[in-house]
Design an enzyme around this catalytic site. Structure first.
Site, PDB file in Angstrom:
ATOM      1  N   GLU A  32       0.750  -1.100  -0.148  1.00  0.00           N
ATOM      2  CA  GLU A  32      -0.054  -0.006   0.097  1.00  0.00           C
ATOM      3  C   GLU A  32       0.727   1.196   0.025  1.00  0.00           C
ATOM      4  O   GLU A  32       0.324   2.418  -0.142  1.00  0.00           O
ATOM      5  CB  GLU A  32      -0.971   0.044   1.177  1.00  0.00           C
ATOM      6  CG  GLU A  32      -0.434  -0.126   2.577  1.00  0.00           C
ATOM      7  CD  GLU A  32      -0.387  -1.560   3.080  1.00  0.00           C
ATOM      8  OE1 GLU A  32      -0.671  -1.675   4.409  1.00  0.00           O
ATOM      9  OE2 GLU A  32      -0.292  -2.520   2.191  1.00  0.00           O
ATOM     10  N   ASN A  33       2.206   1.126   0.127  1.00  0.00           N
ATOM     11  CA  ASN A  33       3.002   2.420   0.052  1.00  0.00           C
ATOM     12  C   ASN A  33       3.538   2.475  -1.256  1.00  0.00           C
ATOM     13  O   ASN A  33       4.068   3.560  -1.444  1.00  0.00           O
ATOM     14  CB  ASN A  33       4.102   2.136   1.039  1.00  0.00           C
ATOM     15  CG  ASN A  33       5.167   1.247   0.695  1.00  0.00           C
ATOM     16  OD1 ASN A  33       4.723   0.032   0.391  1.00  0.00           O
ATOM     17  ND2 ASN A  33       6.424   1.513   0.877  1.00  0.00           N
TER      18      ASN A  33
END
Length: 214
Positions: free
Chosen positions: A48-49
């Protein structure tokens, strides 16, 4: 303890199928990719980064401090990987483009509620992507030990810790068993290792059905 965790990891790896887009949660779930079988191909691991196409952990000589996963661990990228900002990454999650999320858990309830992001009174860095993943991923698999360090069941009638999501768990894999959740009901579908049905009953606070006649 390591033997139990390895049992969980190996069973969880069976949930990964070819051509999937998969998000692996921080901690134990990150190890699942190492156990994926050779016949599983074209799987892209998403973080998700902002990375789609996470590869193996780097050797010491290949560490790139700028290339990390959501848990701030250094990783590598496979051929064809894509980089983007976190807004794009969360749009991917919220838009329903992640086939499978494998997440750690602190507690799971009999109705598929999940608590996995904080313990009141302890320092919390943040909820990460968990709340988005449990609502955006097509399938949510939670992996955790069946009991805590005090021997208390983590498979609860009702979660006592702050919730990540209600009714969001599709499958729970512990060191003793595999459970599936359908229409708010919990069903034992598989025993793991040397676990017996009676042992699972004794260590499970939640009420559950079985997939076979006792």
């Amino acid at each position: 303890m390591m033997a139990e965790r390895q049992l969980i990891i190996q069973r969880a790896a069976k949930e990964i199928k070819s051509n999937m887009y998969v998000n692996l949660g921080i901690g134990l779930p990150t190890l699942v990719a190492n156990e994926a079988t050779a016949d599983v191909q074209h799987v892209f691991y998403q973080s998700e980064n902002g990375l789609l196409g996470i590869g193996a952990y780097p050797t010491e000589s290949a560490v790139d401090a700028d290339l990390i996963n959501a848990g701030k661990e250094t990783v590598t990228a496979v051929q064809g990987a894509a980089y983007f900002d976190s807004a794009e990454s969360f749009a991917m999650i919220r838009g329903g483009h992640i086939d499978l999320a494998i997440l750690g858990g602190m507690e799971v309830s009999s109705s598929g509620d999940l608590a996995n992001w904080m313990i009141p009174g302890k320092m919390v860095k943040g909820m990460g992507g968990a709340m988005d993943l449990v609502n955006g991923a097509k399938e949510v698999v939670v992996i955790m030990e069946h009991v805590n360090k005090h021997g208390e069941s983590k498979v609860k009638a009702e979660c006592t810790l702050p919730l990540t999501g209600r009714g969001v768990v599709n499958k729970l894999i512990t060191d003793l068993a595999v459970f599936e959740f359908t229409d708010g009901k919990m069903k034992l579908v598989e025993l793991l290792g040397d676990a017996t049905l009676q042992e699972v009953k004794d260590k499970t606070e939640a009420a559950f059905e079985t997939a076979w006649h006792e």
